[in-house]
Every structure is written in structure tokens, then in C-alpha cells.
Design a protein around this motif. Structure first.
Motif, PDB file in Angstrom:
ATOM      1  N   UNK A 291     -12.994   4.979  -8.951  1.00 36.40           N
ATOM      2  CA  UNK A 291     -12.125   4.679 -10.094  1.00 36.40           C
ATOM      3  C   UNK A 291     -10.697   5.151  -9.798  1.00 36.40           C
TER       4      UNK A 291
ATOM      5  N   UNK B 246      -7.575   2.454 -10.082  1.00 36.89           N
ATOM      6  CA  UNK B 246      -6.590   2.451 -11.170  1.00 36.89           C
ATOM      7  C   UNK B 246      -5.168   2.100 -10.702  1.00 36.89           C
TER       8      UNK B 246
ATOM      9  N   UNK C 222      -4.491  -1.482 -10.644  1.00 38.54           N
ATOM     10  CA  UNK C 222      -4.317  -2.102 -11.965  1.00 38.54           C
ATOM     11  C   UNK C 222      -2.989  -1.695 -12.604  1.00 38.54           C
TER      12      UNK C 222
ATOM     13  N   UNK D  95      -1.871   1.580 -12.907  1.00 43.97           N
ATOM     14  CA  UNK D  95      -1.853   2.952 -13.436  1.00 43.97           C
ATOM     15  C   UNK D  95      -1.670   3.928 -12.278  1.00 43.97           C
TER      16      UNK D  95
ATOM     17  N   UNK E 100      -7.310   1.252 -20.011  1.00 48.50           N
ATOM     18  CA  UNK E 100      -8.164   1.434 -18.824  1.00 48.50           C
ATOM     19  C   UNK E 100      -9.628   1.238 -19.182  1.00 48.50           C
TER      20      UNK E 100
ATOM     21  N   UNK F 186     -10.293  -2.444 -19.493  1.00 50.38           N
ATOM     22  CA  UNK F 186     -10.162  -3.194 -18.248  1.00 50.38           C
ATOM     23  C   UNK F 186     -11.125  -2.747 -17.162  1.00 50.38           C
ATOM     24  N   UNK F 187     -11.500  -1.455 -17.141  1.00 55.43           N
ATOM     25  CA  UNK F 187     -12.242  -0.952 -15.982  1.00 55.43           C
ATOM     26  C   UNK F 187     -13.363   0.023 -16.338  1.00 55.43           C
ATOM     27  N   UNK F 188     -13.095   0.966 -17.234  1.00 52.61           N
ATOM     28  CA  UNK F 188     -14.017   2.091 -17.388  1.00 52.61           C
ATOM     29  C   UNK F 188     -15.244   1.761 -18.236  1.00 52.61           C
TER      30      UNK F 188
END
Lengths: 87, 87
Positions: free
Chosen positions: A24, A28, A31, A33, B64, B67-69
Motif C-alpha cells: 500500500x 499510494x 495515486x 498521495x 484513499x 480508491x484503494x484501501x
């Protein structure tokens, strides 16, 4: 017998590899971040325990963590408890 | 820029199957714990975010998560934040 809502958060011990967290942390920035660091991913377990009192419930959940829910060799855990009022 | 320690707990939405929780719930009576019910297993993510203020940090972590977590179709999440003092 009173019921208690127990919450266990299981995390890796310091120094133990956390591949999901590392993945992760690498994903990030892709993306957008770039301001994120120290990503750690763990496990959370919620369960309801019937016990004579809160101390007994916590002691039993501590045993369950050692025997089934966590791996004390590589993981640490924090138990929190809430008393559930019986209607 | 200030840093914030963010904590995300991701759990299944009500009605979504939780096979890991169901397995633990079936395993505990075999270990002698017959007083346990409503076992739910989720995911916990801790990360440090640098942001102008706590609201911005929470907004970014919420993005986040979407989108991802987490998978908002089957999971819900709760974000908590703590301000980290800069030495």
C-alpha cells in the motif's frame, strides 16, 4: 450472564515484515498521495463474549488471542471491551 | 507541515459474508469457548499523513479508502485521526 463486546486489534511486532502495508505504501504515491508514510496493516476482530464480569471476558479473549486469533511470535494485540446492557 | 496518525478500521457491510469470522466462530467452541458469538473479522490500517490540517488529512484518507484501501461495495470503514506533535 452479562455480555461484553470485545474488540481486538492485531498488528505485526516491530521489525516483522508487513508486506501488505509495504505494498500500500508503494501504491499510494502512484495515486498521487506522496504525503503518506509508516503504513501498517493489521487485523481487527470483534466478538461478543458472555462472562461473569468484564475481567473474566478480557482474560478469556486474551487466551483466545494466544491460542487462535493472533500469533504471539510475530504479532501483538490490544484488547478493548465494552459492556453490553441487557434489555 | 503537520503530521497526523490516521487509523482506518475496515469491516464488512451488514449482510456481506465474513468467512474468516464464521471460521473463527466455529473454531472457538472446539477450544472450549462456548460463550462467544457475533465474530467479525476486519482490517485495520495505520498510516501517517502530512497535511495542512486534520480535516484535509481525513479527507485524503477518505479518498484513499474509496480508491484503494477499502471496497465500498462490500465494506464500510471508520477513520480516526490523532495529531502528531512535531519535535
Amino acid at each position: 450472564m452479562p455480555s461484553f463486546e470485545m474488540h481486538v486489534e492485531v498488528t505485526h511486532l516491530p521489525g516483522i515484515a508487513d508486506p501488505a502495508g509495504a505494498t500500500v505504501e508503494r501504491a499510494l504515491p502512484a495515486l498521487g498521495y506522496t504525503n503518506v508514510s509508516q503504513v501498517h496493516i493489521g487485523k481487527t476482530i470483534r466478538l461478543v463474549v458472555d462472562a461473569a464480569d468484564e475481567d473474566t471476558a478480557r482474560r478469556e479473549v486474551d487466551e483466545m488471542c494466544k491460542r487462535l486469533l493472533a500469533n504471539p511470535v510475530i504479532e501483538s494485540y490490544v484488547i478493548t471491551s465494552t459492556s453490553l446492557e441487557r434489555a
